[in-house]
Design a protein around this motif. Structure first.
Motif, mmCIF file in Angstrom:
data_model
loop_
_atom_site.group_PDB
_atom_site.id
_atom_site.type_symbol
_atom_site.label_atom_id
_atom_site.label_comp_id
_atom_site.label_asym_id
_atom_site.label_seq_id
_atom_site.Cartn_x
_atom_site.Cartn_y
_atom_site.Cartn_z
ATOM 1 N N LEU A 175 0.832 -1.212 0.000
ATOM 2 C CA LEU A 175 0.000 0.000 0.000
ATOM 3 C C LEU A 175 0.860 1.253 0.000
ATOM 4 O O LEU A 175 0.530 2.239 -0.654
ATOM 5 N N ASP A 176 1.984 1.221 0.738
ATOM 6 C CA ASP A 176 2.882 2.375 0.744
ATOM 7 C C ASP A 176 3.456 2.618 -0.654
ATOM 8 O O ASP A 176 3.597 3.762 -1.084
ATOM 9 N N VAL A 177 3.767 1.553 -1.364
ATOM 10 C CA VAL A 177 4.259 1.692 -2.739
ATOM 11 C C VAL A 177 3.152 2.262 -3.627
ATOM 12 O O VAL A 177 3.386 3.180 -4.412
ATOM 13 N N ALA A 178 1.926 1.749 -3.477
ATOM 14 C CA ALA A 178 0.810 2.282 -4.264
ATOM 15 C C ALA A 178 0.578 3.754 -3.961
ATOM 16 O O ALA A 178 0.222 4.535 -4.848
ATOM 17 N N ILE A 199 -1.563 -3.118 -7.996
ATOM 18 C CA ILE A 199 -1.960 -3.109 -6.584
ATOM 19 C C ILE A 199 -3.040 -2.057 -6.363
ATOM 20 O O ILE A 199 -4.080 -2.331 -5.768
ATOM 21 N N ASP A 200 -2.802 -0.851 -6.850
ATOM 22 C CA ASP A 200 -3.771 0.223 -6.651
ATOM 23 C C ASP A 200 -5.112 -0.097 -7.310
ATOM 24 O O ASP A 200 -6.160 0.049 -6.685
ATOM 25 N N ARG A 201 -5.085 -0.530 -8.544
ATOM 26 C CA ARG A 201 -6.346 -0.825 -9.252
ATOM 27 C C ARG A 201 -7.146 -1.908 -8.546
ATOM 28 O O ARG A 201 -8.347 -1.759 -8.326
ATOM 29 N N HIS A 202 -6.474 -3.005 -8.193
ATOM 30 C CA HIS A 202 -7.200 -4.131 -7.586
ATOM 31 C C HIS A 202 -7.771 -3.774 -6.217
ATOM 32 O O HIS A 202 -8.971 -3.948 -5.975
ATOM 33 N N PHE A 203 -6.928 -3.266 -5.316
ATOM 34 C CA PHE A 203 -7.397 -3.030 -3.953
ATOM 35 C C PHE A 203 -8.370 -1.851 -3.876
ATOM 36 O O PHE A 203 -9.321 -1.881 -3.103
ATOM 37 N N LEU A 207 -2.125 12.569 -5.055
ATOM 38 C CA LEU A 207 -3.244 13.120 -5.822
ATOM 39 C C LEU A 207 -3.470 12.330 -7.110
ATOM 40 O O LEU A 207 -3.603 12.889 -8.200
ATOM 41 N N ARG A 208 -3.537 11.038 -6.966
ATOM 42 C CA ARG A 208 -3.688 10.110 -8.100
ATOM 43 C C ARG A 208 -4.887 10.464 -8.981
ATOM 44 O O ARG A 208 -4.823 10.360 -10.197
ATOM 45 N N ALA A 209 -5.970 10.884 -8.397
ATOM 46 C CA ALA A 209 -7.199 11.140 -9.159
ATOM 47 C C ALA A 209 -7.233 12.519 -9.820
ATOM 48 O O ALA A 209 -8.166 12.813 -10.558
#
Length: 184
Positions: free
Chosen positions: A17-20, A80-84, A25-27
């Motif tokens: 999660l830290d890597v993701a 990781i980001d997309r799935h979780f 401000l991803r969005a």
């Protein structure tokens, strides 16, 4: 501008999660910051994780990724980001799980004899998240939109980091309340 990996940057509760969360401000495409776009910042991440990461005892001292493994780490981070994120929002899809498992497998195949490399440890952390017994503990911070594990006893943690996001939300609420209701 110099950047350092502070404890707040490791508030996800798991290395994956830290890597993701290395994208700020991803969005928001206009303000989005990819911390791993700078190779020196990516190389400094394992040192920060060794000092502040929740899983530092589990994986031992992490090492930077090799130059040829950087793109694999980025692919893994995005999977990781997309799935979780989809799982938390109730929109999980088998294809997203398959993408994540493929990214994990690709990293583990390339890792060879580097179990302490950031990409290898991140893949292992993602596998641990997939096997977690309580999926409702994974949340999205309503302030910064980062992913985090809620390890509180009653599952009531609202922000990734109370000292940063929690204070910002509370200060904003206080400001709005006092602006709308000025008292003598």
């Amino acid at each position: 501008m110099t950047f350092s990996w502070t404890p707040h940057r490791f508030s996800g509760g798991a290395l994956a999660l830290d890597v993701a969360n290395s994208i700020v401000l991803r969005a928001d495409p206009e303000r989005r910051i990819d911390r791993f776009a700078d190779a020196s910042v990516m190389d400094a991440f394992p040192g920060g994780a060794n000092r502040h990461g929740a899983e530092r005892a589990l994986f031992g001292p992490l090492e930077p990724v090799t130059n040829d493994a950087r793109l694999g780490l980025i692919d893994l981070r995005e999977a990781i980001d997309r799935h979780f994120r989809a799982e938390i929002l109730g929109a999980g899809k088998p294809a997203l799980l398959a993408d994540l498992l493929e990214a994990i497998a690709a990293v583990l195949r390339r890792s060879g004899e580097r179990p302490q490399a950031l990409d290898t440890a991140t893949a292992r952390s993602a596998l641990l998240l997939l096997a977690r017994p309580e999926p409702d503990r994974l949340k999205i911070c309503p302030n910064c939109n980062w992913l985090f594990l809620d390890r509180s006893r009653n599952r009531s943690r609202a922000w990734c980091d109370m000292a940063v996001c929690g204070n910002r939300v509370k200060a904003s609420r206080h400001y709005r309340r006092n602006r709308e209701d000025p008292r003598p």
